[in-house]
Design an enzyme around this catalytic site. Structure first.
Site, short mmCIF file in Angstrom:
data_model
loop_
_atom_site.label_atom_id
_atom_site.label_comp_id
_atom_site.label_asym_id
_atom_site.label_seq_id
_atom_site.Cartn_x
_atom_site.Cartn_y
_atom_site.Cartn_z
N GLY A 164 0.73 -1.32 -0.02
CA GLY A 164 0.09 -0.10 0.05
C GLY A 164 0.94 1.45 -0.05
N GLY A 165 2.05 1.22 -0.44
CA GLY A 165 2.89 2.17 -0.73
C GLY A 165 3.74 2.66 0.55
N HIS A 208 1.43 1.30 -13.69
CA HIS A 208 0.91 0.46 -12.72
C HIS A 208 -0.41 -0.22 -13.20
CE1 HIS A 208 0.23 -0.53 -8.23
NE2 HIS A 208 -0.95 -1.08 -8.86
N LYS A 237 -3.13 5.97 -4.68
CA LYS A 237 -3.82 6.07 -5.81
C LYS A 237 -4.82 7.47 -5.67
CE LYS A 237 -3.45 1.38 -6.42
NZ LYS A 237 -4.02 -0.18 -6.35
N GLU A 288 3.14 -7.14 -6.74
CA GLU A 288 2.64 -7.78 -5.43
C GLU A 288 1.27 -8.08 -5.87
OE1 GLU A 288 3.07 -4.09 -3.20
OE2 GLU A 288 1.07 -4.42 -2.39
N ARG A 292 -7.47 -9.00 -1.02
CA ARG A 292 -8.73 -8.06 -0.35
C ARG A 292 -9.59 -7.51 -1.51
NH1 ARG A 292 -4.26 -4.41 -0.12
NH2 ARG A 292 -4.77 -2.58 -1.43
#
Lengths: 468, 175, 468, 175
Positions: A164-165, A208, A237, A288, A292
């Site tokens: 998640g960055g 991405h 994002k 990755e 979820r």
């Protein structure tokens, strides 16, 4: 199907899950912190249990409280949404230990993908192309130096527990490497309690691209097409779209195929996302996978007509996959804009407050997922996502015009409240973005170039590089 | 940076502010300029009237609430036309006055035909049935009568200008 | 495409048209009565002109004011929406005389379909099956009696100038005929200034199926599938859906084909709707055609992905039809519910007032078209349609569950304000409706049977007749 | 006819009202019944406490604004538990009292083990560090201490009942 599902989340995704459950005739239990007692999902759900104070670690990140709430209310399954406990393998195990269905993959799969280094190994075995970098974790700065010299600079050092960055650092030259290695280790230890890091080549102008997959418990899997999430700020994002624009159909097929192969190889179950970097030559590499439902899932829903949360529930209830790959039809183009309570003019600092006015857009092919309402108090405790605006159109150009119209309509006002809407409009106006020729460098370029007076029209901005 | 997503809201406000000023402020109009960049209404009157420049600041995304502070164009002192209208108080000319409004959308004419003398001039005493102007719609000339007796304080719309339904045309002081 | 279009309407359809224009880069002029100065479209449009007092005949029905407003603002075309001047041939002519494009068919076509008797003649010539009845207008009660004896009772007497459910009377036995004939004539004279009436057989349990067509100025025409609008109260539609359920594909094709044939036969241009009655044997008969965009057009938009108002604008601008019939793909099922400011418990009497709370539903495959907003004053001057809720799903059953969820979410409250939502939910709950086995008799049956305590679930209601 | 589209809103309100009453009204709970048809909360206490019936009328579609008027069950006179809570004032038992609240979601136990004597009984004087009950969550027994010195006015939650975070467990009168 389940009789009753507990929603272990908050905000717009909790509302999203409550809607899916109601449509399927499943009763819902909302859990909430004392900061969320007026939240939309508490009003929507059939039952609600207060599980803790505002601090997430004592409420939405508190497995004991959530499992107890499920036990008290007789819920059979727990939908974790995204963030919070959604990718916590231990929580998934706790659910199983307490006879609760965790709506997601098996704990060991969650754990495997949670360890970025292990995920790379597994996907390499499954035959997916990987971004050049360290095969395993890096024991020392020296080891990092060796790998960096092989793959060439710039490189990115990532925490194996990150995602998640978070927990990553870009290194542009050998001189910075040792320092960056140490910093990332420390940060990783502090943030994730796991100081292991690995290293990859950093693709400056890469795009991405991610693939949505659905797998059941019986070895069946399909992909639901691609999304492009290159419009990011600091790996967060802002705008997502699907299908990924400007990529040849055969590249898209190849990426989608690789994702399904990877998912089936590890016995994935439920809805998942496989993320890839795609360079100028349309070569793609796995980075990755996310175990979820994702924030941007509505983009895929609008293109396929498939309700992903419905499918999550059916799969978790043991229903075989309800579609074959050849029954998945992609139609038109969809775009999602994230409206965050942040001030773009002040470095995207959170700008919470009471919503005096809140009038979301409506009309044709326009969807809004939000927990906001007039009078709602946007608090400082959780992430700043306030609403998602998603539009569909037969083609990307019309989708962009439609999104411009929708954002124009969105009326949000309150003391101290600012949103990302003005900045989102600049992205839509950008010539490079409109052409579908953009990369993860887009947002930084816009942030650096000040908004022209009267809002940035594309022509006011520096012409983008072809590779941009 | 202004908030682009509300440009139209801003325009609407500017238009509204302009309309209000034109209604409130005495004097024959010359031209209205509605801008957007920094949200400006500029209104120009004929004769000795000065223009009133109305910079409408739009704080955050609150278009409909855009506050309007009027300042005189050029002269810091302001003038009878601009300032009072701007801060909302009745302009001198309008004090206790009554407005003859347009009965329809159309084009307002002060005189029966080009070159002819106007139906009424400032200072005239008029009876209720006195024709004070005509509004042309679809090539039909519709006479507008004073409606009540009074003295003409001002003619608020310039000859040949488009008017909306209910727009103030003539300011009368009850006789 | 046009530079600027004037929207000669109000309420949700004015907002709908403003959205379409903005998406196509067309500037908009709203016109409004003094009762609508705070309306949503006035805020949305690029310009707005006040054209008259609240009374429609002096504002929204006032051609001179509207044409003047177009002239003042330099609009090139006028979109009439539905109702008001949308099917006024004289207004269409006035537009042409003033160099304005009327977005709709040619005046003579509008006039022909406005005269129900002439429309029947034209469609008979085009080979469409007609409902049995008088070939032409009825000069006398005696003539009416003769025709009624031929076709059999019950019959329905209609004003040739009527439409939209106004100016018609059902006659069940010969003894009532003379009186009904006289009453309808008087009413027609009073309402439409035209006392001519005709007579048709009245099909008690017939279904109301309509076909959406699109035709350009070059003799091309396509249909966009069917809609079923049988859920009516006093000929006013409450729920519309598409495709028409429970009809065989070949019947649907036959009806759709007939509609296109009829449209092309009279040189129809733009978006139009051809209405048919379908009986138990799936025999269908033309009843009337509507020369306007219809309230229920979103149902077709969600099934086809085609924006009907965009197409209206393209066609009016002289663009050839942008799709061939084989490019029109129907997907899934869509339902529209009309949320009116009416009190179902008081005979659907208008229940206007200030909206203290107004939170429309959102989320997946849910569309809301409305001019309402928190604080909006629903006035007494115009029709009571406040919002349209439209949902889509892969199949009709899920669409119904989704609509139930959406209506459940819709939060409207204000002093004196009542809506049709509770009644709409009873329709959705009705066993006959859910089975797709319903007709124009459905709503009357529900109105007669009181709402069971705790809201009417299907099983609480008398089992519907098979033909129902 | 009630407004079906707000049933859940009504339920939420009833639940909230119930929670408030339980928090405000002294006495060990026996059962809570939350209805919907005519919107009723029924709360039953042990011992001499009467139940408080709370009919929540829902005017039009205004669920969150559902007014709550408490009337005594059976006795027209009302009682200490129901009436004052209903009209918002502090119940006798609660006057100036302090509540020991649950630190977590779980199951409340008055005694260390089944059959053992309770940690505290009404009338006991307790020190701040005195254990007054345990809340079990995930098979862990979490001791709840008084937090401040005082006299136990009431035990608000029945033995073995589920409790929410922050729910009042014990009413204390400051010593």
């Amino acid at each position: 199907m389940f009789e009753k599902v507990l929603i272990a989340n908050r905000g717009e995704i909790a509302v999203r899950i409550a809607r899916a459950c109601r449509e399927l005739g499943v009763r819902t239990v909302a859990v909430y912190s004392t900061a969320d007692s007026e939240s939309a999902v508490v009003r929507m759900a059939d039952e609600a249990v207060r599980i803790g104070p505002p601090a997430s670690r004592h409420s939405y990140l508190n497995p004991a409280a959530i499992v107890e709430a499920a036990r008290q209310t007789g819920a059979e399954a727990i939908h974790p949404g995204y963030g919070f406990l959604s990718e916590d393998a231990d929580f998934a195990e706790v659910c199983a230990d307490n006879g609760l269905v965790f709506i997601g993959p098996d704990p060991e799969v969650v754990r495997a993908f949670g360890d970025k280094a292990r995920a790379r190994t597994l996907m390499r075995r499954a035959g997916l192309p990987l971004n050049e970098g360290s095969a395993e974790i890096l024991p020392s700065a020296a080891a990092a130096r060796d790998v960096a010299d092989q793959v060439g600079y710039p490189v990115i050092i990532k925490s194996v527990a990150g995602g998640g960055g978070r927990g990553m650092a870009v290194v542009w030259s050998p001189s910075e490497l040792a320092g960056a290695y140490a910093r990332t280790q420390l940060a990783a230890q502090a943030t994730f309690g796991d100081n292991r890091v690995y290293l990859e080549r950093y693709l400056v102008h890469a795009r991405h691209v991610e693939v949505q997959v659905l797998c059941d418990s019986y070895g069946n899997g399909v992909h639901l097409g691609t999304r492009d999430c290159s419009a990011q700020r600091r790996h967060q994002k802002l705008v997502e779209e699907g299908p990924a624009p400007g990529l040849s159909p055969c590249t898209l097929d190849a990426i989608a195929g690789a994702a399904v192969r990877g998912a089936l190889a590890v016995g994935y179950r439920g809805a998942g996302t496989f993320e890839f970097l795609v360079d100028d030559t349309e070569a793609f590499r796995f980075i990755e996978a996310n175990c979820r439902i994702q924030v941007e899932h509505p983009v895929t829903e609008m293109i396929t007509g498939i309700d992903l949360v419905h499918e999550q529930l059916h799969i978790a209830a043991g229903v075989p996959l309800r579609m074959r790959q050849d029954e998945v039809r992609l139609r038109g183009a969809a775009i999602e804009c994230r409206v965050n309570a942040e001030d773009p003019d002040r470095g995207f600092a959170p700008a919470p407050g009471r919503l005096d006015r809140f009038r979301p857009p409506g009309g044709p092919f326009t969807r809004v997922d939000t927990h906001g309402y007039p009078g709602y108090l946007v608090g400082p405790y959780y992430d700043s996502l306030l609403a998602k605006v998603i539009v569909w159109a037969p083609d990307r150009d019309l989708a962009l015009d439609r999104m411009e119209r929708a954002l124009h309509e969105f009326d949000i006002a309150g003391p101290g409240v600012r949103t990302t809407i003005p900045f989102l409009r600049r992205i839509l106006d950008d010539a490079g973005f409109r052409k579908g020729r953009y990369s993860t460098g887009l947002v930084d370029r816009l942030v650096e170039s000040p908004a022209p007076p009267g809002s940035g029209a594309a022509q006011d901005l520096p012409a983008p590089q072809p590779t941009n | 940076m202004s908030t682009p997503e509300y440009d139209n809201g801003v325009l609407a406000d500017l238009r509204q502010q302009a309309r209000l000023l034109v209604g409130e402020v005495a004097g024959p109009l010359r031209r209205i300029q509605i801008s957007r960049g920094d949200a400006v209404v500029e209104i120009e009157w004929h004769g000795e009237h000065n223009g009133a420049r109305v910079p409408a600041g739009v704080p955050g995304p609150v278009p409909r609430a855009a506050p309007v502070a009027a300042t005189a164009a050029g002269t810091p002192a302001g003038n009878a036309a601009g300032t009072p209208a701007g801060n909302g108080s009745e302009p001198e000319a309008g004090a206790g006055s009554y407005s003859v409004v347009s009965p329809m959308v159309g084009t307002f004419y002060r005189a029966p035909e080009p070159g002819a003398s106007p139906f009424v001039a400032v200072g005239d005493l008029v009876e209720p049935d006195r024709v004070v102007g005509v509004v042309e719609a679809m090539k039909l000339m519709n006479e507008v009568t004073a409606g009540r007796a009074g003295r003409v304080l001002d003619v608020l719309v310039d000859d040949g200008q488009p008017v909306e339904f209910g727009q103030a045309l003539i300011a009368l002081a009850p006789a």
